[in-house]
Motif scaffolding. Structure first.
Motif, PDB file in Angstrom:
ATOM      1  N   LYS A 182       5.937 -10.206   3.664  1.00  0.00           N
ATOM      2  CA  LYS A 182       6.379 -11.467   4.244  1.00  0.00           C
ATOM      3  C   LYS A 182       5.573 -11.747   5.500  1.00  0.00           C
ATOM      4  CE  LYS A 182      10.455 -14.126   5.199  1.00  0.00           C
ATOM      5  NZ  LYS A 182      11.904 -14.189   5.158  1.00  0.00           N
ATOM      6  N   GLY A 183       4.847 -12.853   5.477  1.00  0.00           N
ATOM      7  CA  GLY A 183       4.069 -13.261   6.639  1.00  0.00           C
ATOM      8  C   GLY A 183       4.912 -14.101   7.585  1.00  0.00           C
ATOM      9  N   ARG A 184       4.819 -13.798   8.859  1.00  0.00           N
ATOM     10  CA  ARG A 184       5.562 -14.575   9.862  1.00  0.00           C
ATOM     11  C   ARG A 184       4.801 -15.832  10.266  1.00  0.00           C
ATOM     12  NH1 ARG A 184       6.331  -9.206  11.848  1.00  0.00           N
ATOM     13  NH2 ARG A 184       8.411  -8.498  11.279  1.00  0.00           N
ATOM     14  N   GLU A 185       3.488 -15.781  10.049  1.00  0.00           N
ATOM     15  CA  GLU A 185       2.617 -16.915  10.383  1.00  0.00           C
ATOM     16  C   GLU A 185       1.340 -16.780   9.566  1.00  0.00           C
ATOM     17  OE1 GLU A 185       0.420 -16.114  14.278  1.00  0.00           O
ATOM     18  OE2 GLU A 185       2.251 -14.934  14.523  1.00  0.00           O
ATOM     19  N   ASN A 186       0.512 -17.811   9.601  1.00  0.00           N
ATOM     20  CA  ASN A 186      -0.793 -17.708   8.945  1.00  0.00           C
ATOM     21  C   ASN A 186      -1.656 -16.777   9.775  1.00  0.00           C
ATOM     22  OD1 ASN A 186       0.091 -19.568   7.101  1.00  0.00           O
ATOM     23  ND2 ASN A 186      -0.928 -21.304   8.061  1.00  0.00           N
ATOM     24  N   GLN A 187      -2.041 -15.645   9.185  1.00  0.00           N
ATOM     25  CA  GLN A 187      -2.870 -14.685   9.914  1.00  0.00           C
ATOM     26  C   GLN A 187      -3.669 -13.831   8.955  1.00  0.00           C
ATOM     27  OE1 GLN A 187       0.035 -12.417  12.126  1.00  0.00           O
ATOM     28  NE2 GLN A 187       0.138 -10.846  10.557  1.00  0.00           N
ATOM     29  N   GLU A 188      -4.693 -13.203   9.489  1.00  0.00           N
ATOM     30  CA  GLU A 188      -5.554 -12.315   8.722  1.00  0.00           C
ATOM     31  C   GLU A 188      -4.918 -10.928   8.658  1.00  0.00           C
ATOM     32  OE1 GLU A 188      -9.672 -11.158  10.122  1.00  0.00           O
ATOM     33  OE2 GLU A 188     -10.101 -12.953   8.927  1.00  0.00           O
ATOM     34  N   ASN A 189      -4.872 -10.340   7.446  1.00  0.00           N
ATOM     35  CA  ASN A 189      -4.316  -9.006   7.264  1.00  0.00           C
ATOM     36  C   ASN A 189      -5.259  -8.144   6.439  1.00  0.00           C
ATOM     37  OD1 ASN A 189      -1.436 -10.778   7.033  1.00  0.00           O
ATOM     38  ND2 ASN A 189      -1.454  -9.041   8.410  1.00  0.00           N
ATOM     39  N   ILE A 190      -5.291  -6.854   6.776  1.00  0.00           N
ATOM     40  CA  ILE A 190      -6.000  -5.865   5.966  1.00  0.00           C
ATOM     41  C   ILE A 190      -4.953  -5.218   5.068  1.00  0.00           C
ATOM     42  CG2 ILE A 190      -7.277  -3.689   5.982  1.00  0.00           C
ATOM     43  CD1 ILE A 190      -8.404  -4.513   8.717  1.00  0.00           C
ATOM     44  N   LEU A 191      -5.199  -5.238   3.766  1.00  0.00           N
ATOM     45  CA  LEU A 191      -4.242  -4.687   2.813  1.00  0.00           C
ATOM     46  C   LEU A 191      -4.546  -3.219   2.517  1.00  0.00           C
ATOM     47  CD1 LEU A 191      -3.975  -7.672   0.314  1.00  0.00           C
ATOM     48  CD2 LEU A 191      -2.590  -7.181   2.326  1.00  0.00           C
ATOM     49  N   PRO A 192      -3.504  -2.415   2.293  1.00  0.00           N
ATOM     50  CA  PRO A 192      -3.691  -0.981   2.067  1.00  0.00           C
ATOM     51  C   PRO A 192      -4.081  -0.641   0.624  1.00  0.00           C
ATOM     52  CG  PRO A 192      -1.363  -1.476   2.088  1.00  0.00           C
ATOM     53  CD  PRO A 192      -2.088  -2.763   2.400  1.00  0.00           C
ATOM     54  N   THR A 193      -5.222  -1.120   0.207  1.00  0.00           N
ATOM     55  CA  THR A 193      -5.777  -0.802  -1.106  1.00  0.00           C
ATOM     56  C   THR A 193      -7.286  -0.938  -1.018  1.00  0.00           C
ATOM     57  OG1 THR A 193      -5.599  -1.225  -3.482  1.00  0.00           O
ATOM     58  CG2 THR A 193      -5.613  -3.161  -2.038  1.00  0.00           C
ATOM     59  N   ILE A 194      -7.975  -0.520  -2.054  1.00  0.00           N
ATOM     60  CA  ILE A 194      -9.435  -0.622  -2.088  1.00  0.00           C
ATOM     61  C   ILE A 194      -9.822  -1.535  -3.250  1.00  0.00           C
ATOM     62  CG2 ILE A 194     -11.610   0.643  -2.358  1.00  0.00           C
ATOM     63  CD1 ILE A 194     -10.192   1.395   0.207  1.00  0.00           C
ATOM     64  N   VAL A 195     -10.772  -2.430  -2.990  1.00  0.00           N
ATOM     65  CA  VAL A 195     -11.275  -3.344  -4.017  1.00  0.00           C
ATOM     66  C   VAL A 195     -12.644  -2.845  -4.480  1.00  0.00           C
ATOM     67  CG1 VAL A 195     -12.058  -5.694  -4.459  1.00  0.00           C
ATOM     68  CG2 VAL A 195     -10.027  -5.313  -3.061  1.00  0.00           C
ATOM     69  N   TYR A 196     -12.792  -2.712  -5.793  1.00  0.00           N
ATOM     70  CA  TYR A 196     -14.059  -2.289  -6.389  1.00  0.00           C
ATOM     71  C   TYR A 196     -14.707  -3.482  -7.081  1.00  0.00           C
ATOM     72  CZ  TYR A 196     -12.195   2.343  -5.515  1.00  0.00           C
ATOM     73  OH  TYR A 196     -11.677   3.452  -4.909  1.00  0.00           O
ATOM     74  N   THR A 197     -15.952  -3.346  -7.470  1.00  0.00           N
ATOM     75  CA  THR A 197     -16.689  -4.443  -8.098  1.00  0.00           C
ATOM     76  C   THR A 197     -15.972  -4.970  -9.333  1.00  0.00           C
ATOM     77  OG1 THR A 197     -18.747  -3.499  -7.289  1.00  0.00           O
ATOM     78  CG2 THR A 197     -18.933  -5.116  -9.056  1.00  0.00           C
ATOM     79  N   GLY A 198     -15.427  -4.092 -10.161  1.00  0.00           N
ATOM     80  CA  GLY A 198     -14.765  -4.518 -11.396  1.00  0.00           C
ATOM     81  C   GLY A 198     -13.303  -4.866 -11.236  1.00  0.00           C
ATOM     82  N   SER A 199     -12.812  -4.944 -10.006  1.00  0.00           N
ATOM     83  CA  SER A 199     -11.391  -5.239  -9.783  1.00  0.00           C
ATOM     84  C   SER A 199     -11.056  -6.665 -10.191  1.00  0.00           C
ATOM     85  CB  SER A 199     -11.027  -5.040  -8.307  1.00  0.00           C
ATOM     86  OG  SER A 199     -11.167  -3.702  -7.918  1.00  0.00           O
ATOM     87  N   GLN A 200      -9.887  -6.818 -10.801  1.00  0.00           N
ATOM     88  CA  GLN A 200      -9.363  -8.147 -11.124  1.00  0.00           C
ATOM     89  C   GLN A 200      -8.248  -8.424 -10.122  1.00  0.00           C
ATOM     90  OE1 GLN A 200      -8.370  -7.596 -15.314  1.00  0.00           O
ATOM     91  NE2 GLN A 200     -10.141  -8.850 -15.807  1.00  0.00           N
ATOM     92  N   ILE A 201      -8.378  -9.528  -9.413  1.00  0.00           N
ATOM     93  CA  ILE A 201      -7.514  -9.797  -8.266  1.00  0.00           C
ATOM     94  C   ILE A 201      -6.840 -11.147  -8.404  1.00  0.00           C
ATOM     95  CG2 ILE A 201      -7.511 -10.101  -5.754  1.00  0.00           C
ATOM     96  CD1 ILE A 201     -10.363  -8.518  -6.080  1.00  0.00           C
ATOM     97  N   ASN A 202      -5.563 -11.187  -8.009  1.00  0.00           N
ATOM     98  CA  ASN A 202      -4.843 -12.453  -7.900  1.00  0.00           C
ATOM     99  C   ASN A 202      -4.138 -12.421  -6.551  1.00  0.00           C
ATOM    100  OD1 ASN A 202      -2.421 -14.266  -8.074  1.00  0.00           O
ATOM    101  ND2 ASN A 202      -3.439 -14.778  -9.989  1.00  0.00           N
ATOM    102  N   PHE A 203      -4.456 -13.420  -5.718  1.00  0.00           N
ATOM    103  CA  PHE A 203      -3.831 -13.509  -4.398  1.00  0.00           C
ATOM    104  C   PHE A 203      -3.115 -14.840  -4.293  1.00  0.00           C
ATOM    105  CE2 PHE A 203      -4.379 -14.589   0.258  1.00  0.00           C
ATOM    106  CZ  PHE A 203      -3.291 -13.842   0.666  1.00  0.00           C
ATOM    107  N   ASN A 204      -1.793 -14.749  -4.168  1.00  0.00           N
ATOM    108  CA  ASN A 204      -0.936 -15.938  -4.061  1.00  0.00           C
ATOM    109  C   ASN A 204      -1.230 -16.958  -5.166  1.00  0.00           C
ATOM    110  OD1 ASN A 204       0.482 -14.918  -1.886  1.00  0.00           O
ATOM    111  ND2 ASN A 204      -0.831 -15.905  -0.367  1.00  0.00           N
ATOM    112  N   GLY A 205      -1.370 -16.458  -6.401  1.00  0.00           N
ATOM    113  CA  GLY A 205      -1.549 -17.327  -7.566  1.00  0.00           C
ATOM    114  C   GLY A 205      -2.978 -17.711  -7.874  1.00  0.00           C
ATOM    115  N   LYS A 206      -3.935 -17.286  -7.073  1.00  0.00           N
ATOM    116  CA  LYS A 206      -5.339 -17.638  -7.286  1.00  0.00           C
ATOM    117  C   LYS A 206      -6.128 -16.411  -7.722  1.00  0.00           C
ATOM    118  CE  LYS A 206      -9.292 -19.786  -5.033  1.00  0.00           C
ATOM    119  NZ  LYS A 206      -9.863 -20.288  -3.796  1.00  0.00           N
TER     120      LYS A 206
END
Length: 152
Positions: free
Chosen positions: A60-84
Motif C-alpha cells: 500500500k502506497g501512501r503517496e506517489n513515490q519511487e520504491n525498490i522492490l525486494p526481488t530480482i528482474v532477469y532478462t527473460g522475466s515476465q512482469i506486470n505492474f499495476n495491470g501493465k
C-alpha cells in the motif's frame, strides 16, 4: 564456540548487469546490496504465489513515490505492474537488478514470472518418449536373449 543466527544465507547467484564482471560486483559489495535491497528491504510488501507460479508483491502506497522492490528482474522475466505488462528493459533497476517502480497512492501490485526459452512440456514429452523407448528396447533384448538361450 558460539553460533550466530542469521536471517538468511547469501544467494548462490547474483545477476551481472550492464556487462559487469563478478569482480566489479564484489568490489561494489554485491552481497551487502542484496541484504539491503532484498533481505532487509524497508517496503512493507506482501509476497504470494499465484496459480501460474509467479511471485506477486503487493503493498500500500501512501503517496506517489519511487520504491525498490525486494526481488530480482532477469532478462527473460515476465512482469506486470499495476495491470501493465512490461519487459525487463522497460524497468529501471538497481545495480543488483532489483526493480525500481513509481508506486501510486493506494494498493500496488507487481507480478513477476519467468518464461523459459524452451517449452518445458516439449522437453518433458521427449524425456517420456525416450524413457519408454529404453524400457521397450531393454524388454525386447531380455525376451530375445531368453528365446536364444532356450533354443540352445
Amino acid at each position: 564456540m558460539r553460533l550466530k543466527l542469521s536471517k538468511s544465507r547469501p544467494p548462490d547467484y547474483l545477476p551481472l548487469l550492464n556487462d559487469m564482471t563478478q569482480e566489479e560486483l564484489d568490489e561494489q559489495g554485491g552481497y551487502q546490496m542484496y541484504d539491503e535491497q532484498i533481505v532487509n528491504n524497508s517496503l512493507d510488501v506482501s509476497k504470494t504465489i499465484d496459480e501460474k507460479n509467479r511471485l506477486v508483491l503487493t503493498w500500500k502506497g501512501r503517496e506517489n513515490q519511487e520504491n525498490i522492490l525486494p526481488t530480482i528482474v532477469y532478462t527473460g522475466s515476465q512482469i506486470n505492474f499495476n495491470g501493465k505488462n512490461l519487459t525487463s528493459n522497460q524497468l529501471q533497476k538497481t545495480t543488483l537488478g532489483a526493480p525500481i517502480v513509481q508506486s501510486k497512492k493506494g494498493v500496488n501490485k507487481f507480478t513477476i514470472g519467468y518464461k523459459p526459452l524452451v517449452n518445458i512440456k516439449l522437453l518433458m514429452s521427449i524425456k517420456f518418449v525416450t524413457i519408454v523407448s529404453l524400457f521397450i528396447f531393454a524388454f525386447a533384448k531380455i525376451i530375445n536373449n531368453f528365446i536364444y538361450f532356450k533354443q540352445k
